[in-house]
Scaffold this motif. Structure first.
Motif, PDB file in Angstrom:
ATOM      1  N   LYS A   3     -54.112  45.495  84.033  1.00 18.85           N
ATOM      2  CA  LYS A   3     -54.495  44.281  84.038  1.00 18.85           C
ATOM      3  C   LYS A   3     -54.422  43.153  83.352  1.00 18.85           C
ATOM      4  CE  LYS A   3     -55.156  41.528  88.916  1.00 18.85           C
ATOM      5  NZ  LYS A   3     -56.201  41.191  89.706  1.00 18.85           N
ATOM      6  N   GLN A   4     -53.671  42.212  83.036  1.00 25.93           N
ATOM      7  CA  GLN A   4     -53.603  41.320  82.457  1.00 25.93           C
ATOM      8  C   GLN A   4     -55.017  40.048  83.286  1.00 25.93           C
ATOM      9  OE1 GLN A   4     -50.234  38.696  80.457  1.00 25.93           O
ATOM     10  NE2 GLN A   4     -51.277  38.441  79.001  1.00 25.93           N
ATOM     11  N   ILE A   5     -55.592  39.861  82.647  1.00 24.47           N
ATOM     12  CA  ILE A   5     -56.391  39.118  83.815  1.00 24.47           C
ATOM     13  C   ILE A   5     -56.223  37.689  82.551  1.00 24.47           C
ATOM     14  CG2 ILE A   5     -57.590  40.930  84.696  1.00 24.47           C
ATOM     15  CD1 ILE A   5     -60.159  40.078  82.603  1.00 24.47           C
ATOM     16  N   PHE A   6     -55.905  37.387  81.572  1.00 24.68           N
ATOM     17  CA  PHE A   6     -56.615  36.079  80.453  1.00 24.68           C
ATOM     18  C   PHE A   6     -55.131  36.124  79.974  1.00 24.68           C
ATOM     19  CE2 PHE A   6     -57.078  33.376  77.381  1.00 24.68           C
ATOM     20  CZ  PHE A   6     -58.460  32.509  77.177  1.00 24.68           C
ATOM     21  N   LYS A   7     -54.401  35.236  79.868  1.00 30.28           N
ATOM     22  CA  LYS A   7     -53.199  34.694  78.949  1.00 30.28           C
ATOM     23  C   LYS A   7     -52.801  33.636  78.757  1.00 30.28           C
ATOM     24  CE  LYS A   7     -49.040  34.707  82.436  1.00 30.28           C
ATOM     25  NZ  LYS A   7     -48.519  33.117  82.275  1.00 30.28           N
ATOM     26  N   TRP A   8     -52.809  33.083  77.327  1.00 35.02           N
ATOM     27  CA  TRP A   8     -52.519  30.979  77.371  1.00 35.02           C
ATOM     28  C   TRP A   8     -51.579  31.168  78.494  1.00 35.02           C
ATOM     29  CZ3 TRP A   8     -54.990  29.123  73.074  1.00 35.02           C
ATOM     30  CH2 TRP A   8     -54.556  28.175  72.541  1.00 35.02           C
ATOM     31  N   PRO A   9     -51.795  29.501  79.404  1.00 34.13           N
ATOM     32  CA  PRO A   9     -50.914  28.863  80.122  1.00 34.13           C
ATOM     33  C   PRO A   9     -49.028  28.826  79.632  1.00 34.13           C
ATOM     34  CG  PRO A   9     -52.612  28.264  80.818  1.00 34.13           C
ATOM     35  CD  PRO A   9     -52.752  28.708  79.262  1.00 34.13           C
ATOM     36  N   LYS A  10     -48.608  28.680  79.907  1.00 33.71           N
ATOM     37  CA  LYS A  10     -46.989  28.708  78.919  1.00 33.71           C
ATOM     38  C   LYS A  10     -46.340  26.738  78.819  1.00 33.71           C
ATOM     39  CE  LYS A  10     -42.123  29.065  80.637  1.00 33.71           C
ATOM     40  NZ  LYS A  10     -41.294  29.225  81.475  1.00 33.71           N
ATOM     41  N   TYR A  11     -47.758  26.191  79.811  1.00 33.38           N
ATOM     42  CA  TYR A  11     -47.028  25.135  79.645  1.00 33.38           C
ATOM     43  C   TYR A  11     -48.255  23.674  78.614  1.00 33.38           C
ATOM     44  CZ  TYR A  11     -43.558  25.029  82.468  1.00 33.38           C
ATOM     45  OH  TYR A  11     -42.297  25.725  82.756  1.00 33.38           O
ATOM     46  N   LEU A  12     -48.856  24.669  77.860  1.00 35.02           N
ATOM     47  CA  LEU A  12     -50.059  24.632  77.590  1.00 35.02           C
ATOM     48  C   LEU A  12     -50.017  24.791  76.247  1.00 35.02           C
ATOM     49  CD1 LEU A  12     -53.108  23.270  77.552  1.00 35.02           C
ATOM     50  CD2 LEU A  12     -54.055  25.215  77.165  1.00 35.02           C
ATOM     51  N   LYS A  13     -49.624  23.570  74.853  1.00 37.39           N
ATOM     52  CA  LYS A  13     -49.254  24.027  73.941  1.00 37.39           C
ATOM     53  C   LYS A  13     -50.736  24.623  72.953  1.00 37.39           C
ATOM     54  CE  LYS A  13     -46.139  20.317  72.840  1.00 37.39           C
ATOM     55  NZ  LYS A  13     -45.926  18.844  72.917  1.00 37.39           N
ATOM     56  N   GLN A  14     -50.102  25.792  71.884  1.00 33.98           N
ATOM     57  CA  GLN A  14     -51.584  26.991  71.293  1.00 33.98           C
ATOM     58  C   GLN A  14     -51.393  25.527  70.231  1.00 33.98           C
ATOM     59  OE1 GLN A  14     -51.210  30.702  70.968  1.00 33.98           O
ATOM     60  NE2 GLN A  14     -49.732  30.746  72.857  1.00 33.98           N
ATOM     61  N   VAL A  15     -52.755  24.297  70.133  1.00 36.13           N
ATOM     62  CA  VAL A  15     -52.694  24.288  69.681  1.00 36.13           C
ATOM     63  C   VAL A  15     -54.038  23.378  69.385  1.00 36.13           C
ATOM     64  CG1 VAL A  15     -50.437  23.061  69.351  1.00 36.13           C
ATOM     65  CG2 VAL A  15     -52.038  21.877  70.257  1.00 36.13           C
ATOM     66  N   VAL A  16     -54.777  23.065  68.595  1.00 38.21           N
ATOM     67  CA  VAL A  16     -56.720  22.688  68.046  1.00 38.21           C
ATOM     68  C   VAL A  16     -56.609  21.541  68.859  1.00 38.21           C
ATOM     69  CG1 VAL A  16     -58.481  22.084  67.248  1.00 38.21           C
ATOM     70  CG2 VAL A  16     -57.225  24.579  66.643  1.00 38.21           C
ATOM     71  N   SER A  17     -57.210  21.138  69.592  1.00 41.89           N
ATOM     72  CA  SER A  17     -57.182  19.141  70.503  1.00 41.89           C
ATOM     73  C   SER A  17     -58.532  18.867  69.904  1.00 41.89           C
ATOM     74  CB  SER A  17     -58.016  19.730  72.347  1.00 41.89           C
ATOM     75  OG  SER A  17     -59.005  20.297  72.406  1.00 41.89           O
ATOM     76  N   HIS A  18     -58.365  17.456  69.753  1.00 40.33           N
ATOM     77  CA  HIS A  18     -59.272  16.348  69.571  1.00 40.33           C
ATOM     78  C   HIS A  18     -60.376  16.712  70.606  1.00 40.33           C
ATOM     79  CE1 HIS A  18     -57.878  14.161  72.314  1.00 40.33           C
ATOM     80  NE2 HIS A  18     -58.700  12.754  72.397  1.00 40.33           N
TER      81      HIS A  18
END
Ligand SMILES: Cc1ncc(C[n+]2csc(CCOP(=O)(O)OP(=O)(O)O)c2C)c(N)n1
Ligand code: SF4
Length: 249
Positions: A3-18
């Motif tokens: 079962k997948q329990i963690f994934k990157w949310p579709k609407y959160l960009k895969q970038v490093v935040s400040h």
């Protein structure tokens, strides 16, 4: 199959935040992105970031985003929602933004019952500008403009913006949560879901206030910041449903 329990949310960009290490903004961005995905509203959601540390939220949330001058996010959100009533519109604001320069906009937006949602990130200071006293700073809490701590006689006490908004006839759902523990993060997500669903049902103004750590300006470690929310901030800003006229449990 596992079962997948963690994934990157579709609407959160895969970038490093400040954001600084231990800051609550990143957690809250993630929750907003998860809720947008789970409610399947990504193609019709519009966010309005503030002036504050979250000014660059449009670089992280992968939905349509506007921008507002300091304190004006609910006014901008009102305009967007009135022109595009089929969209889900949220304002994302810090406590300095919403409860100082933006008090009038926020209270009148609530009072008019605008069908928008406000995500109010309360870290008890002006984060972006270097940790000055905000209306939400606790009595005795040091800040760069109150190095000896906020003084009740000189500065007044912490402003309960959420309770004020709850007094208006146009507000429907107002809850205060926190992101200092896994339990509270889950509660915060439920509150954001409820607020967005209320907007989808055209019920009126909804607001989720989230107590959020600012380790940099509090001059505490992230762990101590989370403890301070639990032991100090939440005793002045209690975590609770302040108003609920949604008819949903
Ligand atoms: C009209 C105006 N006045 C003052 C500022 C400076 N300013 C930028 S962000 C900010 C306060 C930010 O604090 P808060 O809203 O609590 O958000 P945080 O950075 O803590 O997330 C201020 C005073 C500005 N950008 N515009
Ligand atoms: S200054 Fe505070 S609110 Fe701003 S990014 Fe750093 S920890 Fe977060």
């Amino acid at each position: 199959m596992a079962k997948q329990i963690f994934k990157w949310p579709k609407y959160l960009k895969q970038v490093v935040s400040h954001y600084c290490p231990g800051c609550g903004h990143g957690i809250i961005h993630r929750l907003v992105a998860e809720v947008i995905e789970e409610l399947d509203i990504g193609e019709k959601t519009i966010g309005v970031p503030p002036a504050g540390c979250a000014v660059l939220a449009y670089n992280y949330l992968d939905v349509d985003m506007g921008e507002a001058a300091h304190g004006r996010a609910t006014a901008v959100a009102t305009g967007i929602k009135r022109v595009l009533p089929d969209r889900i519109v949220f304002a994302y604001q810090g406590d300095g933004d919403i409860a100082a320069i933006g008090t009038a906009e926020t209270i009148h937006t609530a009072n008019r019952g605008e069908n928008i949602t406000c995500i109010f990130v309360n870290n008890c200071v002006y984060g972006m500008t270097g940790g000055q006293m905000a209306p939400t700073t606790l009595v005795g809490q040091p800040s760069t403009t109150t190095p000896g701590g906020r003084d009740m006689n000189r500065d007044g006490g912490p402003l309960d913006l959420s309770e004020m908004a709850a007094l208006t006839s146009g507000s429907v759902y107002i809850e205060r949560t926190a992101v200092n523990s896994p339990k509270n993060v889950r509660r915060t997500k439920k509150a954001i879901i409820k607020a967005f669903k209320s907007q989808m049902a055209s019920q009126g103004f909804s607001l989720v206030e989230i107590l959020s750590p600012c380790p940099t300006n509090w001059k505490m470690s992230p762990v101590d910041s989370n403890k301070w929310i639990e032991e100090v901030a939440a005793s002045i800003f209690p975590l609770r449903v302040i108003k609920d006229e949604t008819g949903e449990s």
